[in-house]
Design a protein around this motif. Structure first.
Motif, PDB file in Angstrom:
ATOM      1  N   UNK A 324      80.774 118.191  18.934  1.00 38.01           N
ATOM      2  CA  UNK A 324      80.934 117.265  20.054  1.00 38.01           C
ATOM      3  C   UNK A 324      79.765 116.290  20.114  1.00 38.01           C
ATOM      4  N   UNK A 325      78.553 116.786  19.844  1.00 42.39           N
ATOM      5  CA  UNK A 325      77.386 115.908  19.874  1.00 42.39           C
ATOM      6  C   UNK A 325      77.443 114.873  18.750  1.00 42.39           C
ATOM      7  N   UNK A 326      77.907 115.298  17.579  1.00 41.40           N
ATOM      8  CA  UNK A 326      78.003 114.361  16.455  1.00 41.40           C
ATOM      9  C   UNK A 326      79.020 113.257  16.768  1.00 41.40           C
ATOM     10  N   UNK A 327      80.152 113.641  17.340  1.00 38.69           N
ATOM     11  CA  UNK A 327      81.176 112.639  17.634  1.00 38.69           C
ATOM     12  C   UNK A 327      80.714 111.662  18.711  1.00 38.69           C
ATOM     13  N   UNK A 328      79.843 112.097  19.596  1.00 39.46           N
ATOM     14  CA  UNK A 328      79.342 111.192  20.628  1.00 39.46           C
ATOM     15  C   UNK A 328      78.501 110.073  20.017  1.00 39.46           C
ATOM     16  N   UNK A 329      77.700 110.397  19.004  1.00 37.04           N
ATOM     17  CA  UNK A 329      76.814 109.380  18.424  1.00 37.04           C
ATOM     18  C   UNK A 329      77.438 108.700  17.207  1.00 37.04           C
ATOM     19  N   UNK A 330      78.405 109.375  16.554  1.00 39.27           N
ATOM     20  CA  UNK A 330      79.107 108.791  15.396  1.00 39.27           C
ATOM     21  C   UNK A 330      80.610 108.878  15.660  1.00 39.27           C
ATOM     22  N   UNK A 331      81.150 107.965  16.472  1.00 38.06           N
ATOM     23  CA  UNK A 331      82.569 108.060  16.858  1.00 38.06           C
ATOM     24  C   UNK A 331      83.529 108.052  15.671  1.00 38.06           C
ATOM     25  N   UNK A 332      83.144 107.455  14.544  1.00 41.49           N
ATOM     26  CA  UNK A 332      84.045 107.373  13.383  1.00 41.49           C
ATOM     27  C   UNK A 332      83.834 108.530  12.401  1.00 41.49           C
ATOM     28  N   UNK A 333      83.114 109.527  12.802  1.00 39.75           N
ATOM     29  CA  UNK A 333      82.858 110.676  11.927  1.00 39.75           C
ATOM     30  C   UNK A 333      84.182 111.355  11.575  1.00 39.75           C
ATOM     31  N   UNK A 334      84.348 111.648  10.280  1.00 44.02           N
ATOM     32  CA  UNK A 334      85.611 112.234   9.808  1.00 44.02           C
ATOM     33  C   UNK A 334      85.605 113.756   9.837  1.00 44.02           C
ATOM     34  N   UNK A 335      84.551 114.360  10.339  1.00 40.11           N
ATOM     35  CA  UNK A 335      84.484 115.814  10.430  1.00 40.11           C
ATOM     36  C   UNK A 335      83.845 116.492   9.242  1.00 40.11           C
ATOM     37  N   UNK A 336      83.502 115.747   8.204  1.00 44.05           N
ATOM     38  CA  UNK A 336      82.893 116.352   7.019  1.00 44.05           C
ATOM     39  C   UNK A 336      81.411 116.617   7.268  1.00 44.05           C
ATOM     40  N   UNK A 337      80.920 117.661   6.630  1.00 46.79           N
ATOM     41  CA  UNK A 337      79.515 118.046   6.739  1.00 46.79           C
ATOM     42  C   UNK A 337      78.924 118.199   5.342  1.00 46.79           C
ATOM     43  N   UNK A 338      77.601 118.128   5.223  1.00 44.03           N
ATOM     44  CA  UNK A 338      76.986 118.421   3.921  1.00 44.03           C
ATOM     45  C   UNK A 338      77.321 119.842   3.487  1.00 44.03           C
ATOM     46  N   UNK A 339      77.206 120.095   2.212  1.00 49.59           N
ATOM     47  CA  UNK A 339      77.432 121.447   1.710  1.00 49.59           C
ATOM     48  C   UNK A 339      76.441 122.397   2.372  1.00 49.59           C
ATOM     49  N   UNK A 340      76.906 123.597   2.809  1.00 51.28           N
ATOM     50  CA  UNK A 340      75.970 124.564   3.403  1.00 51.28           C
ATOM     51  C   UNK A 340      74.820 124.847   2.446  1.00 51.28           C
ATOM     52  N   UNK A 341      73.622 124.912   2.993  1.00 46.57           N
ATOM     53  CA  UNK A 341      72.464 125.129   2.129  1.00 46.57           C
ATOM     54  C   UNK A 341      71.501 126.100   2.789  1.00 46.57           C
ATOM     55  N   UNK A 342      70.724 126.749   1.937  1.00 51.07           N
ATOM     56  CA  UNK A 342      69.717 127.714   2.388  1.00 51.07           C
ATOM     57  C   UNK A 342      68.368 127.028   2.462  1.00 51.07           C
ATOM     58  N   UNK A 343      67.349 127.689   3.055  1.00 51.42           N
ATOM     59  CA  UNK A 343      66.033 127.059   3.187  1.00 51.42           C
ATOM     60  C   UNK A 343      65.394 126.754   1.845  1.00 51.42           C
TER      61      UNK A 343
END
Length: 646
Positions: A324-343
């Motif tokens: 929800x926070x991402x969509x507020x600042x990036x309204x055109x966000x397609x829902x994709x995220x970076x690949x999960x990564x470890x530290x």
């Protein structure tokens, strides 16, 4: 939402929250008092033929118990409030934070400090203390009561996995909490919730006492008393934790909305939604998330950039879902995220190029050739609202400062010498007298640093003094009591030895002390109509700095008086520093709604032909800072009148 309305809203919200929590406390006190009084009756062991509940509700017994329970809650909250009185540093250290040396050499730590310094100078507020939490999670927080005692904490995971643009978005988010008054609200919530939690802690102690005292006594005459004590402890634990749950529900509902506002403000400050947006995406893809390992993480959960702790349900979550926070600042966000990564640590960041952008001027202009009324309105609207231009101006200003002065601002002895050099007068006779004062009062190592800084200080450009003081404040706040006492004595000696102290010298002197100690907190209940004397003194001083002829000074003061609805008298003689301190000490008590008109009147007094010279801008920003109105940094297009504010 502008700065003044945001501050008012934060205060009203604080009042409402306190009222809601007090109602919750009142309900808990009633329930707990009934349970305690009933236990007292049962302990008496003389319940045969009587109604225990009726005896427990007898006014004298019930009132005495209610006062006792209320005293426990108030005492618990007061103790926690006193523990947090020192400000954000207490929170940062409780979470395991390490205060970063302003002269840090680690590339990631240096980048973090640079971003914080740029944001502070751009927004016109003190540089906060910066703490590093050795935690692999990606998280950050801002804590404190006022800007002078604010601290920003950032985790190791954040500085290693966020690039500079993302880190700037996170820091802008935290500065929003500082500028909108969220910090004070958050710490008050911590104290109030701790007071409610104490009821549950008392219940736990009673349970332990009943368990320890009841072993082997179940067949004795006192066995019934231990059963009653055990029941009382269990009931108080239930009441205490139920109250804490109620408080957390209220806290979470408010915190979620403040997080949305801080995200939006970060976009406004940086004009770069990608920065905060990609930081949130990185957090969503990070395997360790934002969860902190500190045992006290849950107590401060509403302070963090990310949730920081696990919540039982969305009702108790202090932060909205990341999506929800991402969509507020990036309204055109397609829902994709970076690949999960470890530290895994990122590569060391490259030092940003100096002087990005066009027109690298070292002078400030708060008006861009606007008319007087329009200029005043633009300045008032900019309070507490830094933007991309402010950040770029701060970055260029820092890049053009002499490296010797910047390094000095980050060293304990050199920072004191730097401030002494900035506050020494321009008149040779004054400087000689002031140097004699320092020879008598300052430490030898500080005098040595002052000699080394004489050459770069001699070439210091107008407009550069305030940023250097801002850079030095975190180091100066770390002085011991004895060191600060000597430092303050030297500052007083410099002012006393000045033959003709100017308003800018006074304003910077007061700013240094306010940035270290803070302004004495007082009720903000005064109105402009009641402060004609202090207003006349301060605005006359600003008019002399901004206008050449006595006629122009009188005209600007009359214009300011009409705008304020107050009859003002032009003070023709230059006031002493003590007189100006008296005036400002009364004006800091102005109600929040009355500060915007005062700031507009201040602008009208110093502006001339729609422009504010660098010295005048520095004076205006310094006075506005001490009034709690942080003015963002702006650059100039025109030339200023040399020495106008000195």
């Amino acid at each position: 939402m502008d700065f003044f309305r945001a501050q008012d809203r934060a205060r009203r919200l604080t009042g409402r929250l306190v009222l809601l929590l007090l109602l919750a406390v009142a309900g808990l006190v009633v329930v707990a008092s009934v349970l305690v009084a009933l236990a007292v009756v049962l302990f008496d062991g003389q319940v045969m033929g009587t109604d225990p509940l009726a005896r427990a509700l007898e006014p004298e017994l019930f009132g005495l118990v209610a006062l006792g329970v209320l005293a426990v809650v108030v005492a618990g909250g007061l103790v926690r409030h006193l523990q947090l009185r020192a400000g954000g540093s207490v929170v940062a250290e409780a979470l395991g934070g390490r205060l970063l040396n302003p002269d840090a050499r680690d590339a990631n730590e240096r980048q973090l400090l640079n971003v914080v310094e740029e944001m502070a100078i751009a927004s016109g507020m003190p540089v906060p203390a910066v703490y590093l939490l050795e935690d692999a999670a990606i998280n950050a927080f801002a804590a404190g009561h006022e800007p002078h005692d604010a601290a920003i904490g950032v985790t190791r995971g954040a500085i290693e996995h966020l690039d500079r643009e993302q880190l700037q978005g996170v820091i802008a988010h935290e500065f929003s909490h500082i500028l909108h008054g969220d910090m004070r609200l958050n710490l008050r919530l911590v104290a109030l919730l701790h007071g409610i939690l104490v009821i549950g802690l008392v219940g736990r102690l009673l349970l332990r006492g009943a368990a320890a005292g009841g072993r082997g006594r179940s067949s004795r005459r006192g066995g019934g008393g231990h059963v009653a004590l055990f029941g009382l402890g269990a009931a108080l634990m239930l009441v205490g934790y139920a109250g804490t749950l109620c408080g957390n529900l209220i806290k979470s509902a408010v915190s979620r909305q403040r997080e949305f506002l801080a995200d939006a403000s970060a976009v406004q400050y940086t004009r770069n939604p990608e920065g905060i947006g990609r930081a949130l995406q990185t957090l969503a893809a990070y395997r360790l998330g934002s969860r902190l390992m500190s045992p006290q993480a849950a107590e401060f959960s509403h302070l963090y950039f990310g949730s920081g702790v696990r919540h039982l349900s969305r009702w108790t979550a202090t932060h909205p879902p990341l999506e929800a926070r991402i969509r507020r600042v990036l309204p055109r966000w397609d829902g994709s995220l970076p690949e999960p990564f470890a530290p895994t640590p990122k590569a060391a960041p490259a030092k940003p190029a100096a002087g990005t952008g066009q027109g690298e001027s070292r002078r400030e202009d708060l008006g861009r050739a606007l008319g007087g009324a329009a200029l005043a309105g633009a300045v008032v609207a900019s309070v507490g609202r830094p933007d991309a231009e402010s950040l770029a101006s701060a970055r260029r200003r820092l890049a053009h400062l002499d490296e010797r002065l910047v390094d000095a601002a980050h060293q304990p002895c050199a920072a004191r010498a730097l401030v002494y050099g900035i506050l020494m007068g321009a008149d040779p006779a004054s400087r000689e007298a002031q140097r004699r004062v320092l020879d008598q009062q300052a430490l030898p190592e500080v005098l040595h640093e002052l000699e080394a800084l004489e050459a770069p200080l001699a070439t210091l450009a107008p407009g550069d003094r305030l940023p250097l003081i801002e850079l030095a404040l975190p180091v100066l706040r770390q002085l011991s009591a004895a060191q600060f006492a000597r430092f303050r004595q030297c500052l007083a000696g410099l002012m006393a030895a000045e033959t003709a102290p100017g308003p800018l010298q006074w304003a910077l002197h007061r700013l240094v002390l306010t940035g270290i100690e803070g302004e004495r907190r007082a009720r903000r209940d005064r109105h402009l109509r009641d402060l004609a004397g202090p207003l006349s003194l301060l605005l006359s001083t600003l008019a002399r700095a901004g206008q050449g002829s006595p006629e122009a000074q009188a005209e600007s003061l009359e214009q300011a008086g009409r705008a304020l609805g107050v009859s003002l008298d032009l003070v023709r003689e230059a006031p002493s520093a003590a007189d100006l301190d008296w005036a400002l000490g009364r004006l800091v008590r102005l109600a929040q709604a009355e500060r915007a008109p005062l700031l507009a009147a201040m602008v009208c007094c110093v502006e001339h032909d729609g422009h504010i010279a660098p010295e005048e801008a520095e004076l205006l920003r310094a006075v506005a800072w001490t009034l709690g109105c942080p003015l963002p940094l702006r650059e100039a297009t025109g030339q200023g009148r040399h020495g106008a504010a000195r």
